[in-house]
Design an enzyme around this catalytic site. Structure first.
Site, PDB file in Angstrom:
ATOM      1  N   HIS A 105       0.807  -1.215   0.000  1.00 22.20           N
ATOM      2  CA  HIS A 105       0.000   0.000   0.000  1.00 22.20           C
ATOM      3  C   HIS A 105       0.845   1.273   0.000  1.00 22.20           C
ATOM      4  O   HIS A 105       0.316   2.365  -0.140  1.00 22.20           O
ATOM      5  CB  HIS A 105      -1.016  -0.051   1.149  1.00 22.20           C
ATOM      6  CG  HIS A 105      -2.184  -0.926   0.822  1.00 22.20           C
ATOM      7  ND1 HIS A 105      -3.470  -0.493   0.788  1.00 22.20           N
ATOM      8  CD2 HIS A 105      -2.231  -2.229   0.437  1.00 22.20           C
ATOM      9  CE1 HIS A 105      -4.276  -1.480   0.426  1.00 22.20           C
ATOM     10  NE2 HIS A 105      -3.533  -2.554   0.212  1.00 22.20           N
TER      11      HIS A 105
ATOM     12  N   SER B  52       0.119  -1.300  -6.510  1.00 17.90           N
ATOM     13  CA  SER B  52       0.307  -2.546  -7.250  1.00 17.90           C
ATOM     14  C   SER B  52       1.020  -2.300  -8.570  1.00 17.90           C
ATOM     15  O   SER B  52       0.872  -1.237  -9.171  1.00 17.90           O
ATOM     16  CB  SER B  52      -1.051  -3.180  -7.549  1.00 17.90           C
ATOM     17  OG  SER B  52      -1.702  -3.518  -6.363  1.00 17.90           O
TER      18      SER B  52
ATOM     19  N   LYS C 242     -14.112  -7.978  -9.017  1.00 17.67           N
ATOM     20  CA  LYS C 242     -13.311  -8.889  -9.838  1.00 17.67           C
ATOM     21  C   LYS C 242     -12.696  -9.999  -8.989  1.00 17.67           C
ATOM     22  O   LYS C 242     -12.652 -11.162  -9.401  1.00 17.67           O
ATOM     23  CB  LYS C 242     -12.220  -8.101 -10.572  1.00 17.67           C
ATOM     24  CG  LYS C 242     -11.564  -8.900 -11.688  1.00 17.67           C
ATOM     25  CD  LYS C 242     -10.893  -8.003 -12.716  1.00 17.67           C
ATOM     26  CE  LYS C 242     -10.296  -8.829 -13.832  1.00 17.67           C
ATOM     27  NZ  LYS C 242      -9.838  -8.010 -14.954  1.00 17.67           N
ATOM     28  N   ASP C 243     -12.229  -9.648  -7.775  1.00 17.27           N
ATOM     29  CA  ASP C 243     -11.694 -10.684  -6.881  1.00 17.27           C
ATOM     30  C   ASP C 243     -12.770 -11.696  -6.503  1.00 17.27           C
ATOM     31  O   ASP C 243     -12.487 -12.891  -6.361  1.00 17.27           O
ATOM     32  CB  ASP C 243     -11.130 -10.039  -5.604  1.00 17.27           C
ATOM     33  CG  ASP C 243      -9.734  -9.445  -5.820  1.00 17.27           C
ATOM     34  OD1 ASP C 243      -9.134  -9.724  -6.879  1.00 17.27           O
ATOM     35  OD2 ASP C 243      -9.248  -8.716  -4.937  1.00 17.27           O
TER      36      ASP C 243
ATOM     37  N   GLU D 107       5.506 -34.210  -0.028  1.00 17.04           N
ATOM     38  CA  GLU D 107       4.298 -33.665  -0.626  1.00 17.04           C
ATOM     39  C   GLU D 107       4.634 -33.031  -1.974  1.00 17.04           C
ATOM     40  O   GLU D 107       5.761 -32.578  -2.197  1.00 17.04           O
ATOM     41  CB  GLU D 107       3.700 -32.607   0.307  1.00 17.04           C
ATOM     42  CG  GLU D 107       3.078 -33.194   1.553  1.00 17.04           C
ATOM     43  CD  GLU D 107       1.716 -33.793   1.276  1.00 17.04           C
ATOM     44  OE1 GLU D 107       1.661 -34.931   0.772  1.00 17.04           O
ATOM     45  OE2 GLU D 107       0.705 -33.147   1.560  1.00 17.04           O
TER      46      GLU D 107
END
Lengths: 424, 263
Positions: free
Chosen positions: A217, A221, A245-246, A289
C-alpha cells in the site's frame, strides 16, 4: 471537533465517535475503498486475495482440528481418524485443512509466477517481494511440520529425511538435528515440538502478510503493462471494481477447492500416510508432498549431501536477490521478447523438476534433474543479468489508459465507433 | 499473448495437480491390478447395503480371526443398514475386556454398541506369535492405505496362485501375484465357495465374497464418503450459480468504466 481527535468524514455518529479516536474506518476506506488501483489488472491479480483467504481458512480449520487432535506418537494417528469419524463434520474440517495446504501452494505459486512474469519484484517493490519470499519459506516450514502430525509412515519418514538434512551443516549440524528432534531420533518430543511450531508459525505468517500488504500500500500494485500509473485516468478505486473482480476469482477458487475436498480428498496425498508410523519399516520410496518435489529434485541432483542441501536452500535464497539480478528497467515480459521465452521455459522446467522429484533418484532421472537444476539457477544467475544488457525491449505504451482503453489515446477508426457500445 | 499468460497459469495449476500423482499412483506390485467395477466408484457412487452387510459377515467370520478393525465401533454398523437390535445383538456376542473393577481386577463383559470392535489379539507381539512372525495389519483404513485402493484389495484377495517355476517360497509364505514381492504371509483367506452362509440367500462364491468384503472395507475406510459426495454436489451447484451471479455483477460494475481492460 475536539482537539486531538482524528478528522473523520464518517457520518454515522457511533462509527464516527470510534473513528475519531481510532481511525480504522478511515484507514479501511483509504486502503480498500478508494485505494487507487491500476485499471488493467487481469485475473492473475486475484491470487493475492486468494492467498489471504486461504490463510484464514487454514487457521480456522486448524484451530478446530487442534481441539480434537492428540500430539502423542501412540495416539496421533488414531486421533486424526477419530476426527474423521466421530467429530461432527470432522472429515470436512480435516479434508479442508489437508487439501487447503495444496490449494495454498497452488495459489502462492501462481502468485509468484505472476510476479516473475510482470516483473513486480523490481524497484520500488523489492521489499514487498522479499516479504513474499519470507512468507513462502514460512509456509514450507509450516506445511512440512503439519504433514508430520498425523504420524503416518510418510509423516515419520519425511520428518526423518528432512530433519537429517541439517546434519550436513559442518560442526553444528548434529547438534541442530538433536535439537530439532528433542532426542536422538524422530520420536514423541519431535511430534510435540512440531505441533507447537505448526500452531505458532501461521500467526507469524499472518504478521508477515501484514507487512507484505503494508508495503504494497506504499508502492501500489504493479500491473500487466509494468508501467506506473501516471494519473487518475490510469487507476480505479479498489472498491467496487476489484472487490467485484476478486469475488469472481474467489468463487472459481472455491469450486476447484470443493472438487478436491468432496470428490478426491486423498488424491494429492500418499497412501502410505494411512499406515501408522513405524520406525522399523522404511517405505519403498520416501516421497515428500507434491509442492516440495521441485526442491527435493534439486537436493537429490547433487551427489554431495552438503552441496545438495545448500543448493536446495539456494533455490529459495536466489529469489531474495532477484530484484538485483534482473537489471532490465522493463518490468513486464510483454515487452521483453527474449526474457519472456526464457521465463516460459523456466516455468516448464519447474514442472520437470517436480516430476523428477517424484521419480526414483537413479539413471536417467538424475541426469534430467541435474539439467533442470542447472536451468533453474541459470535463469536467475546468467540469463536475466545477461538479457538486461543485450535484450532490446519493445516500445512501452505511453500510459495505462492509453494502452488499455479501446478508444483511449490515439483514435483508431474502429475503436472510436465501438466506444459507446462498450461492455465490460 | 495476454490470454496465453492466464491460460498458462490455469494449465500450471492443472498440471501441478496431475503431476502430484505419479508417485502415489505408480504400482509397486508386479502384476497390473485389474479394474473392478464397484457401486461406490466415481463421483456419484454409493454403497450397496446388501454388499456391506454380506461383506461384514465375511470379515466377522473369516478376517476377524487375525485382523483387528479397532477404529470402528459396533454402533457404526447402523450405517450399513443393520437395525438397532441387530447391532446390540452383534455387540453383545463379544466379550470385551474392561476394568479395573472395585476390587482392582480386570474383567470381561458383553459388548455394547459403543465399544470398539474387539481385537483378536491382546497386543502386536501376541499377533505375531500366532502368525508365523507376521503382523496382520489393522483393516480400519486399509483401502485408503494401499495404492490401487479397493481394486487392489479385491485383486489381492483373489490373487493367490501356485508359484511359477523356479520361485521358492520362504517357510510359511504364499504366492500372490498382486502382492509386492509376491510372497505374502497371509494364507489364502477365501478358500472355497460356501465358506460363509449369507442370510439373504446370495451364493457365496469366492469372487462374490471378495467383492463384498472389499466393499465393506471401503466403507470402513471412508464411512463419510456418501455424505461427502452428496454435500459436494450441492455445494458445487451452489457455487456455480453464485459464480454466475458474481460474474454478472462484475460485468455490470465494470461496464461503468467504458471498456474492460484488454487483458
Amino acid at each position: 471537533m475536539a482537539s486531538g481527535l482524528h478528522d473523520s468524514t464518517i457520518q454515522n455518529p457511533v462509527i464516527r465517535w470510534i473513528d475519531q479516536r481510532l481511525p480504522v474506518f478511515t484507514m479501511m476506506q483509504k486502503e480498500y475503498g478508494s485505494f487507487p488501483t491500476p485499471r488493467n489488472f487481469n485475473y492473475l491479480w486475484n491470487f493475492g486475495a486468494l492467498a489471504l483467504i486461504n490463510l484464514v481458512i487454514m487457521i480456522v480449520t486448524g484451530i478446530f482440528l487442534a481441539m480434537n487432535y492428540t500430539a502423542h506418537t501412540s495416539m496421533a494417528f488414531d486421533s486424526v481418524e477419530r476426527i474423521m469419524r466421530d467429530v461432527n463434520y470432522g472429515w470436512l474440517i480435516r479434508y479442508v485443512h489437508m487439501n487447503g495446504a495444496s490449494m495454498f501452494f497452488i495459489v502462492v505459486m501462481v502468485h509468484i509466477w505472476r510476479n516473475l512474469y510482470y516483473g513486480s519484484y523490481k524497484a520500488p517493490r523489492e521489499l514487498l517481494w522479499i516479504f513474499g519470499v519470507v512468507i513462502f519459506l514460512l509456509m514450507m516450514a509450516t506445511a512440512f511440520m503439519g504433514y508430520v502430525l498425523p504420524w503416518g509412515q510418510m509423516s515419520f519418514w519425511g520428518a526423518t529425511v528432512i530433519t537429517n538434512l541439517f546434519s550436513a551443516i559442518p560442526l553444528v549440524g548434529d547438534s541442530i538435528v538433536t535439537l530439532l528432534w528433542g532426542g536422538f531420533s524422530v520420536d514423541n518430543p519431535t511430534l510435540n515440538r512440531f505441533f507447537s511450531l505448526h500452531y505458532l508459525l501461521p500467526f507469524v505468517i499472518a504478521g508477515v502478510v501484514f507487512l507484505h500488504v503494508a508495503t504494497l500500500h506504499i508502492t501500489g500494485s504493479n500491473n500487466p503493462l509494468g508501467i506506473e500509473p501516471k494519473g487518475p485516468q490510469d487507476t480505479l478505486p479498489f472498491h467496487p471494481y476489484y472487490t467485484a473482480k476478486d469475488s469472481v476469482g474467489i468463487i472459481a477458487y472455491f469450486i476447484v477447492f470443493a472438487v478436491l475436498v468432496f470428490f478426491t480428498p486423498n488424491y494429492l496425498g500418499h497412501t502410505d500416510n494411512y499406515i501408522p508410523a513405524n520406525p522399523l519399516v522404511t517405505p519403498a520410496h520416501i516421497v515428500p508432498e507434491w509442492y516440495f518435489l521441485p526442491f527435493y529434485a534439486i537436493l537429490r541432483a547433487v551427489p554431495d549431501k552438503l552441496g545438495g542441501v545448500l543448493l536446495m536452500f539456494g533455490a529459495i535464497a536466489v529469489l531474495f536477490v532477484l530484484p538485483w539480478l534482473d537489471r532490465s528497467p522493463v518490468r513486464s515480459m510483454r515487452f521483453r521478447p527474449i526474457a519472456k521465452w526464457a521465463l516460459m521455459l523456466w516455468g516448464i522446467n519447474f514442472f520437470v523438476l517436480m516430476w523428477a522429484g517424484a521419480m526414483p533418484a537413479e539413471g536417467i532421472y538424475v541426469t534430467i534433474a541435474r539439467l533442470s537444476t542447472a536451468y533453474y539457477f541459470a535463469y536467475f544467475l546468467v540469463i536475466l543479468p545477461l538479457l538486461a544488457k543485450i535484450e532490446r525491449p519493445l516500445p512501452l505504451p505511453e500510459s495505462i489508459s492509453h494502452a488499455v482503453l479501446r478508444g483511449g489515446g490515439r483514435l483508431h477508426g474502429a475503436a472510436a465507433t465501438a466506444k459507446p457500445m462498450e461492455k465490460a | 499473448m495476454r490470454v496465453t499468460t492466464l491460460k498458462a497459469a490455469i494449465l500450471a495449476a492443472a498440471l501441478s495437480l496431475g503431476l502430484a500423482s505419479p508417485a502415489a499412483r505408480a504400482a509397486e506390485s508386479g502384476a497390473e491390478i485389474p479394474n473392478t467395477k464397484f457401486s461406490f466408484d466415481g463421483p456419484f457412487g454409493t454403497f450397496d447395503r446388501g454388499e456391506l452387510q454380506r461383506g461384514f459377515q465375511v470379515y466377522k467370520e473369516v478376517c476377524a480371526a487375525c485382523h483387528s478393525m479397532h477404529l470402528l465401533s459396533y454402533r457404526n454398523l447402523r450405517d450399513i443398514g443393520l437395525s438397532e437390535a441387530e447391532v446390540t445383538a452383534i455387540a453383545a456376542s463379544y466379550q470385551i475386556p474392561d476394568g479395573p473393577n472395585d476390587n482392582g481386577e480386570m474383567f470381561e463383559r458383553p459388548g455394547r454398541p459403543s465399544d470398539r470392535f474387539r481385537r483378536p489379539f491382546a497386543n502386536d507381539a501376541a499377533a505375531r506369535a500366532a502368525n508365523n512372525g507376521a503382523l496382520p495389519p489393522d483393516l480400519s483404513v486399509i483401502v485408503k492405505a494401499r495404492q490401487g485402493g479397493a481394486d487392489y484389495i479385491k485383486a489381492l484377495l483373489t490373487g493367490y496362485e501356485d508359484p511359477p517355476e523356479g520361485v521358492t517360497l520362504m517357510e510359511g509364505m504364499y504366492y500372490n501375484k498382486y502382492f509386492a514381492g509376491h510372497q505374502i504371509a497371509m494364507a489364502p483367506p477365501l478358500t472355497g465357495d460356501g465358506q460363509v452362509q449369507w442370510g439373504d440367500g446370495t451364493a457365496a462364491t469366492v469372487d462374490r465374497m471378495a467383492h463384498d468384503l472389499t466393499a465393506f472395507l471401503a466403507w470402513a475406510s471412508e464411512p463419510e464418503s456418501e455424505t461427502r459426495r452428496a454435500m459436494g454436489v450441492r455445494i458445487i451447484l451452489f457455487l456455480v450459480v453464485l459464480g454466475g451471479l458474481t460474474y454478472a455483477v462484475k460485468r455490470k460494475i465494470w461496464a461503468r468504466v467504458h471498456g474492460d481492460p484488454i487483458t
